[in-house]
Structures are given as structure tokens and as C-alpha cells.
Design a protein around this motif. Structure first.
Motif, short mmCIF file in Angstrom:
data_model
loop_
_atom_site.label_atom_id
_atom_site.label_comp_id
_atom_site.label_asym_id
_atom_site.label_seq_id
_atom_site.Cartn_x
_atom_site.Cartn_y
_atom_site.Cartn_z
N HIS A 1 -37.48 74.12 -37.57
CA HIS A 1 -38.48 73.51 -38.46
C HIS A 1 -37.82 72.59 -39.47
O HIS A 1 -38.28 71.48 -39.71
CB HIS A 1 -39.26 74.60 -39.20
N GLY B 1 -36.51 69.32 -37.77
CA GLY B 1 -37.60 68.40 -37.49
C GLY B 1 -38.12 67.75 -38.76
O GLY B 1 -38.35 66.54 -38.81
N LEU C 1 -35.67 64.98 -40.03
CA LEU C 1 -35.73 63.70 -39.34
C LEU C 1 -36.95 62.90 -39.80
O LEU C 1 -36.86 61.70 -40.09
CB LEU C 1 -35.79 63.91 -37.82
N LEU C 2 -38.09 63.59 -39.91
CA LEU C 2 -39.30 62.88 -40.33
C LEU C 2 -39.17 62.46 -41.80
O LEU C 2 -39.63 61.39 -42.19
CB LEU C 2 -40.53 63.75 -40.13
N ALA D 1 -35.48 68.26 -33.92
CA ALA D 1 -36.79 67.59 -33.97
C ALA D 1 -37.47 67.66 -32.62
O ALA D 1 -38.68 67.90 -32.54
CB ALA D 1 -36.61 66.14 -34.40
N TYR E 1 -38.74 71.10 -32.14
CA TYR E 1 -39.90 71.33 -33.01
C TYR E 1 -41.15 70.70 -32.39
O TYR E 1 -42.20 71.33 -32.31
CB TYR E 1 -39.66 70.74 -34.40
N LEU F 1 -46.73 63.27 -34.13
CA LEU F 1 -45.29 63.37 -34.34
C LEU F 1 -44.53 62.49 -33.35
O LEU F 1 -43.56 61.81 -33.73
CB LEU F 1 -44.84 64.82 -34.20
N VAL G 1 -41.94 59.45 -34.34
CA VAL G 1 -40.55 59.30 -33.89
C VAL G 1 -40.37 57.96 -33.20
O VAL G 1 -39.36 57.27 -33.41
CB VAL G 1 -40.17 60.47 -32.97
N CYS H 1 -33.91 61.79 -29.67
CA CYS H 1 -34.97 62.78 -29.82
C CYS H 1 -36.06 62.57 -28.77
O CYS H 1 -36.53 63.54 -28.15
CB CYS H 1 -35.55 62.70 -31.22
N ARG I 1 -37.11 65.29 -25.98
CA ARG I 1 -38.44 65.86 -26.01
C ARG I 1 -39.09 65.77 -24.63
O ARG I 1 -39.74 66.69 -24.16
CB ARG I 1 -39.30 65.13 -27.03
#
Lengths: 454, 343
Positions: free
Chosen positions: A129, A132, A135-136, B113, B116, B129, B133, B210, B214
Motif C-alpha cells: 500500500h 503504491g 508512486l502516485l 504499485a 497494489y 489508477l 500511472v 509498473c 501490472r
């Protein structure tokens, strides 16, 4: 049908009967059945609300309490350490220390009533968590920081309508602007698109429709070229167009460099989209006797249209923001030059780069303003791409569906008109087929069955 | 069928002598199709030619410099084309170090990420999301450069100092000419370092890595996931035993693709770093180098030899990223084909 509707239907249809049966039993209307072999459970009054769905989620209240408690404890612990034990050493250290102590305390709390695998699970969840989130957070910080620092320049209207010819290094922000860079960017990307879109889509069609050893080879090369360093693309155009042909630095040379960068991106994205077009559509078209190019032109490309638009816009977003190829090929000028084919022509990324190389605070503010403008441009392109390309091939918006129905109606009318206009001799041959086919949707399938059965 | 069928139809009598020969199913394309195929092929050929021209021209222009410098082009650290002493030893090492720092920072971020988004995020938020990204990958590199220069650099100096003070015994983190006990020391020895440039590049490549990871994680077979849960695995246990092994190829390939991108980053590095033309392995110390930044810095060189030397450096960078990218795409392709074979 949603679950709720289903439940209501079930209740309307079945519950009254059950109640009715129970009433009968109670009042003893039929004494023979009063002593049944099975006992019907007594029906209480009907519940006011529908049954609630059981939550199948895995998060429990104790987990949330543990997380919240650990967060509070970690914050308090870090505050104590940073105020009482060690000198405050920057926000970064504070955050990292607080995070580490959070993970530790959380693991400790969970380990009180869980076993090893569960503790590891919770810690992994906490780490994933936060990574993530990090990164955001990076994205949000980059975007907001640029907008925040750019606000000084962005509030001046002249920033968007003037060029930098009159603005010396010491002029305040109320003089000079980036109009010339905006025009340069739009022209360069326009030329690049004019080359990239036809060539890229053609190449993607080639990859998708004419499979073979050669197209596999082209695909491999294109994939390798997506990683072409942007400065190398600029260097290539600098070597050929500027030095060898002697065209000189210009907007056109810059757009060629951008083309070399964008082409592989557009081809790759279009190739994926074209391969997503269902093969049955192609086969249907070919089975109707269409030639291959008609199939491509009238079936494949229209089906993939929204995806192709996305591919082009994503490529454009990359191309607009490229600085290094433009750096070598466009040339820096302060005045407006609307002609991309002669003379130096600057663009937004290059202008940003030039502004922030200067030590003057006003120039740096202008640089941030330019960067913010560029980012807003990319953002808009991106949102357009997402809006157009959110659907797969064949999925229509409501308006597109309406338009298609209207088109179908027009076709039907056209057919009928042509039919009534045709001479009777041929009508005798064709008329049984056409009206039937048009009436078909109105005929209930049940009627057909009855006819067949009879 | 109606019983009268036998009367109406005639059964074909099998010919005795001529055996069955498969019918030709190849159909001659019409003239329009021939034109279409020719145009499409020429489109592919044109793209191929453009791509080949990039390599050929770089090599052609670089020939002068490489012939002049010979093998010393690979071992010389200085970059003085006017005096005939130039080589890519220092810039190549600098490029690799920056890419290494970027990968070390970006890969855990990207794995976290990606996990997640694919495993933990609520289903409603997933698409948002993913778009975020992707948007991050579309932010212009000059914007990341600004961020690194004006925001990151000031905030990361403390971290640099801390690393060099406590881990200075590792050669990579040593900083020359600084005494941690000196209260009057300035932080300027820590600015414009390989480390800071690496962080900036990490921010640029993390979204690309990422999104690849993903995609691969999302392809992990649902049956095996459910099997792991049914055997009593926690979510992390399921990820460790199903998702991560399944996505290994994609993780390696995505990392390599990110590495290829990190090697070629120009503007972010150029804005942050201050160029030194010597092999400088101390990553938190001021000064570093990269091939792309070198080209951006020196392309204005008027001498033909200077330009040719830059072309040679560009060729080296080009070949390096090409090799890395080929390896990456073959690994990713193999992991995808593995995904297709299950079920």
C-alpha cells in the motif's frame, strides 16, 4: 437484473402463496391435511427489510483498529524521538522513521492475536500500500509543484499572447510570453502527425493483415525502436537533414526528429488495436465477396477507429513533450517564426529548457509557466485519449448507436424505394426475399414455431 | 429429410481410375488487392528503412572519429575532440551508474504499485489508477527535470549526507574531501550527483515498469489463485506462491525495458548533473556524466571531428539500448507465451 430486483420478484411471487398455505393450516379448512407428515415452519411476520448480503470481504474490524492504533503510536513515538532524543533532521527523516516504526508496531499488534503467516501478510499489505501510494504521490507532487511554481507567470495574460522578442533578461513577467513557442509546438507536432498517422497506420495494417516472415521482422525492428533514445533520434536528423542536406535548423527538421520518436510508439499501439479486431468480422466481409483492401478500409479500420485515435493521441502526448530531439534540430529563437520550413523555431519543451538554464528568477518563473502550459496540453490530450479510447472495438456510445439505427432505417427505406421502382419482371424474382427480411424483426419467434409445428 | 430424396438426387458414382486430388484453394487476388498489398508492404518497408537509416547514418558519421581514436575510444576518459583525446569510458560508466540508481529505486516502487493496482486496490478504482500511472508516463521529461532541479535536490541533500557519513566505507558511497565532523561543511559537495539524477530518472521509468508488471500480474491464472486461497493461503501467501512466480518473466523484462529507457534519458539528467569527464564511482558526490547529456551539452561543437565523436558516442548508446531492449522484449514475449499455455 440486479440482486435486489430478483429478491423482490421472488418475494412477490412465492411468499404470498406460502403465507396462504400457512393460513389454511392454521384455520383448519381441510382437517385431513391438519396432521401432515412434514411440519411447515411457522411463518413469522414478513420482514420489513430485505435480508442483508453477508459481507465476504476479508478486512475485519480488529485489523482496522490495529492499523489505526499502530499509526497513532508510530506518530507519537516519532514525535518523541524527534523532539526529545534526537535533533529534528528534516521532513524526510521524520517520515521515514515514522513509517518504519508504523510497520514495526503494526506487526507487533497483529502478532498478539495472529500467527506468523498472517503477520507477514499484514506487513506485506502495509508495504505494498505505501509503495503504491508513494508512486502516485510522486505524480501528484510533480504535477502540483509545476503548477504551483508556474502560477506567477500564468496569471499574466501577456504570457500567452506575446513572444520573447521585447523581453530582456531583466524584464518583469508583465512583458514577454510564449506565444511563439505555442505556435512552434503546434506546427511541429502537426507536421509530425501528418507524417506519422498515415505511415504508422499503414505499417500497422501491414503488420496485422499481411502476416509473414517479413512482417514479423518489421515488428521486431519496430519494437526495438521504441527504446530508441530520444537524443539519438535528434542526432540522426541533425546529421542528415541539418548537416548533410544543409536544410538548416528549423521547425521542419524538429518535426522530423519527433516523427522518428513517435512512429514506433504509434505503430505498436495501432498494431495491438488492429489485432484486437475480431477475425469473424474480417471473415464475414471476405465471405460476402469483398476484396482484402475493402475489408480493411470498410471493416477493420472503422472497427478499430477509437483505438487508433488513442494510439495517435498517446503518441502525440509523448511527441509534444520531447525536448532532446528538438534541442538539436529546432534552434532557439526569441521571436515569432510561423514558417516551419525556414529559420529557427522554438517549441514549448525547448523554451522551458532555455528559460530554466538562466539564473534570473523571472526567467525561471517563465520556465515553470511554460512547463505548466505544456503539462496542461499533455493532460488534455491524455483525457481526450481516455475518453475516445475507453471502449473496445464494436462498443458504441449511445449517440453512435442512435446514428447507426438511423442509418439502418435509411437503408431500409432506400431498399423499399428501389424495390417499388424496379420493373415488375425483376420484382417477381426478388420481391419474396426482401420484404420478408425486413419484416423479420417484427415477427415474434413464437409465431415461427407455431407455423413450423403446424 | 423428406423420404422422396432418393428419387430426386443422384448419388455421384465414384470414378474408378482418377484418385481424389485436393482442390486448389488459393485464390488469385484482384488488381485492387495487389495494389493494396504492394502499398502496405511498401509502408512496412519505408518504416524499416527509416529505422535502418538511423543506425546506418550514425555508424557512417561516426566512422571518422572511431578510425581516428581506435581502441582508445573505449578506454579514454577525457572528452577533448579538438586535441584528439576523447573516449567514452567515463560517460559510459556514468550512464550505467545513473541507470543503476534509477533501477534500484524504480523497481521496488513499480513492483509495489503494480501489486497494489492488481491485487489490493478496490475494483472501482483500478481503472483510474491505471490511467494515472499511464499519465505519469506521459508527463514530459523536462517537467521531471524541473522537479528534480528545484524541489528534489534541496530535500535530498540531508539523505546524501547521511548515506555518505554512515556508509562511506563502501567505495560507492564515499565522498572525497568531506569530514562529517566539520560543522562548517557545506552541502555543495552533494549537489548535482549521480544519485539525484538517478532519482529523477527513476521517477520517469517507474511508471513504464509498473504498467508492464501490472499487465503480467493481471494475467496470473484465476484457478491457481483460488487454489492457493482454498489451501488456506493469506493474500500475501497467494501473491508469493502464484502471482510473483507467474509474473517473473514480465518483471525481469519490464525492468530491462526500464533500464533501456533510463540509459537514454537526456533532459532530466542534463538539468540535474554537472558533467565530469573522469570515471567517478562515488554516486552521492557532486558530478557525474551520461552519454545522452554529453551529446546535449556538446552538439554545438563546430569541428567535424567533434560532431563525429558525438555520433560515435550516440552509436554506442544506441547499440547499448538496442541490446538491452532486445533482451527485455524477448523475455516479456516468452512470459506472455507461458501465459497462453496454461488453462
Amino acid at each position: 437484473m440486479t440482486n435486489r430486483q430478483l429478491a423482490e420478484t421472488v418475494r412477490d411471487e412465492f411468499v404470498p402463496q406460502t403465507v396462504h398455505l400457512a393460513d389454511e393450516l392454521d384455520t383448519g379448512h381441510s382437517p385431513d391435511l391438519a396432521q401432515p407428515a412434514t411440519t411447515v415452519p411457522a411463518q413469522g411476520p414478513e420482514p420489513e427489510r430485505l435480508e442483508e448480503r453477508r459481507s465476504t470481504g476479508t478486512s475485519r474490524r480488529s485489523d482496522r483498529f490495529a492499523a489505526a492504533g499502530a499509526a497513532l503510536a508510530a506518530l507519537a513515538f516519532t514525535m518523541i524521538v524527534f523532539t526529545q532524543l534526537a535533533p529534528f533532521d528534516g521532513l524526510l527523516g521524520f517520515v521515514v522513521f515514522a513509517w518504519l516504526s508504523f510497520v514495526g508496531i503494526y506487526a507487533l499488534l497483529v502478532s498478539f492475536d495472529e500467527d506468523g503467516p498472517a503477520v507477514r501478510d499484514r506487513m506485506a499489505a502495509a508495504v505494498v500500500h505505501s509503495l503504491g501510494f508513494l508512486l502516485l504521490l510522486g505524480l501528484v507532487v510533480v504535477v502540483l509543484f509545476t503548477l504551483f511554481r508556474g502560477r506567477a507567470a500564468l496569471v499574466h495574460l501577456n504570457f500567452f499572447v506575446q513572444d520573447m522578442r521585447l523581453a530582456g533578461p531583466l524584464e518583469p513577467l508583465s512583458v514577454g510570453g510564449i506565444w511563439h513557442a505555442i505556435v512552434g509546438t503546434l506546427e511541429q507536432i502537426g507536421i509530425a502527425l501528418a507524417i506519422t498517422v498515415p505511415l504508422g497506420v499503414l505499417c500497422a495494417v501491414f503488420l496485422g493483415e499481411l502476416p509473414g516472415a517479413f512482417s514479423r521482422f518489421v515488428r521486431t525492428i519496430v519494437e526495438a525502436m521504441t527504446a530508441l533514445p530520444s537524443i539519438v533520434a535528434g542526432l540522426f536528423i541533425y546529421a542528415t537533414v541539418v548537416l548533410m542536406i544543409g536544410f538548416g535548423k528549423s521547425g521542419f527538421a524538429a518535426s522530423l526528429a519527433i516523427t522518428v520518436m513517435m512512429l514506433p510508439i504509434v505503430i505498436r499501439a495501432s498494431d495491438v488495436v488492429i489485432r484486437l479486431v475480431p477475425g469473424s468480422l474480417r471473415e464475414a466481409s471476405l465471405a460476402l465477396g469483398a476484396s482484402q483492401w475493402r475489408t480493411v478500409w470498410h471493416v477493420v479500420l472503422p472497427t478499430a477507429r477509437s483505438g487508433l485515435a488513442t494510439a495517435v493521441i498517446l503518441g502525440t502526448a509523448r511527441g509534444v513533450g520531447e525536448t532532446s530531439p528538438v534541442l538539436l534540430t529546432a534552434g532557439v529563437n526569441a521571436g515569432m517564426n510561423a514558417n516551419p520550413f525556414s529559420g529557427w523555431q522554438i517549441s514549448l519543451p525547448l523554451q522551458t529548457f532555455e528559460f530554466v538554464k538562466s539564473p534570473q528568477p523571472t526567467m525561471i518563473a517563465r520556465g515553470f509557466g511554460t512547463a505548466a502550459t505544456l503539462m496542461v496540453l499533455v493532460l488534455v490530450l491524455f483525457i481526450v485519449a481516455r475518453t475516445i479510447g475507453g471502449r473496445g472495438p464494436g462498443q458504441l456510445t449511445r449517440r453512435q448507436a442512435r446514428r447507426r439505427v438511423a442509418q439502418s432505417e435509411r437503408d431500409k427505406r432506400r431498399f423499399l424505394e428501389r424495390q417499388s421502382a424496379t420493373p415488375p419482371a425483376t420484382e417477381a424474382m426478388t420481391s419474396p426475399a426482401l420484404p420478408d427480411r425486413h419484416r423479420e424483426p417484427e415477427v415474434d419467434p413464437a409465431d415461427h414455431r407455431e407455423e413450423r409445428d403446424a | 429429410m423428406a423420404p422422396s430424396a432418393a428419387a430426386g438426387t443422384t448419388l455421384p458414382s465414384a470414378p474408378e481410375e482418377s484418385p481424389d486430388v485436393p482442390r486448389r484453394t488459393v485464390d488469385r487476388p484482384g488488381p485492387a488487392d495487389l495494389v493494396f498489398r504492394a502499398v502496405a508492404r511498401s509502408g512496412g518497408l519505408l518504416v524499416l528503412a527509416i529505422m535502418a537509416l538511423v543506425g546506418v547514418f550514425l555508424a557512417y558519421r561516426a566512422l571518422d572519429a572511431i578510425e581516428f581514436a581506435g581502441w582508445s575510444f573505449l578506454s579514454e576518459q577525457r572528452w577533448e575532440p579538438e586535441s584528439g583525446r576523447f573516449g567514452i569510458a567515463a560517460v559510459l560508466v556514468g550512464t550505467l551508474l545513473i541507470a543503476l540508481v534509477a533501477i534500484v529505486i524504480a523497481v521496488p516502487l513499480a513492483i509495489g504499485a503494480a501489486l497494489y493496482i492488481s491485487e489490493y486496490a478496490p475494483r472501482r478504482m483500478k481503472q483510474t489508477l491505471v490511467s494515472l500511472v499511464d499519465l505519469m508516463a506521459a508527463v514530459p521529461s523536462v517537467v521531471y527535470g524541473l522537479w528534480g532541479l528545484f524541489l528534489l535536490q534541496g530535500n535530498v541533500l540531508g539523505l546524501s549526507r547521511w548515506i555518505s557519513t554512515y556508509f562511506g566505507w563502501i567505495p560507492l558511497f564515499r565522498v572525497d574531501g568531506v569530514d562529517p565532523r566539520d560543522p562548517l561543511a557545506t552541502d555543495s559537495v552533494y549537489t548535482s550527483s549521480t544519485f539525484i539524477a538517478g532519482i529523477v530518472v527513476a521517477m520517469m521509468v517507474a511508471p513504464i515498469i509498473c504498467s508492464i508488471m501490472r499487465e503480467v500480474f493481471a494475467q496470473a491464472p484465476a484457478g491457481e489463485r483460488e487454489g492457493a486461497y482454498a489451501l488456506g493461503a493469506t493474500r500475501w501467501g497467494m501473491i508469493r506462491s502464484v502471482v510473483l512466480p507467474f509474473g517473473k518473466g514480465g518483471m525481469i523484462g519490464g525492468t530491462m525495458l526500464g533500464l533501456g529507457r533510463a540509459l537514454g534519458e537526456t533532459i532530466g539528467v542534463y538539468l540535474v548533473i554537472s558533467m565530469v569527464f573522469a570515471i567517478q564511482p562515488n554516486i552521492v558526490q557532486n558530478g557525474g556524466s551520461s552519454v545522452a547529456a554529453l551529446i546535449a551539452l556538446r552538439y554545438g561543437d563546430a569541428t567535424p571531428m567533434g560532431i563525429s565523436a558525438l555520433m560515435a558516442a550516440g552509436l554506442a548508446l544506441f547499440l547499448m539500448t538496442l541490446v538491452v531492449n532486445f533482451i527485455a522484449s524477448s523475455i516479456v514475449a516468452r512470459s506472455r507465451s507461458g501465459a497462453a499455455s496454461e488453462a
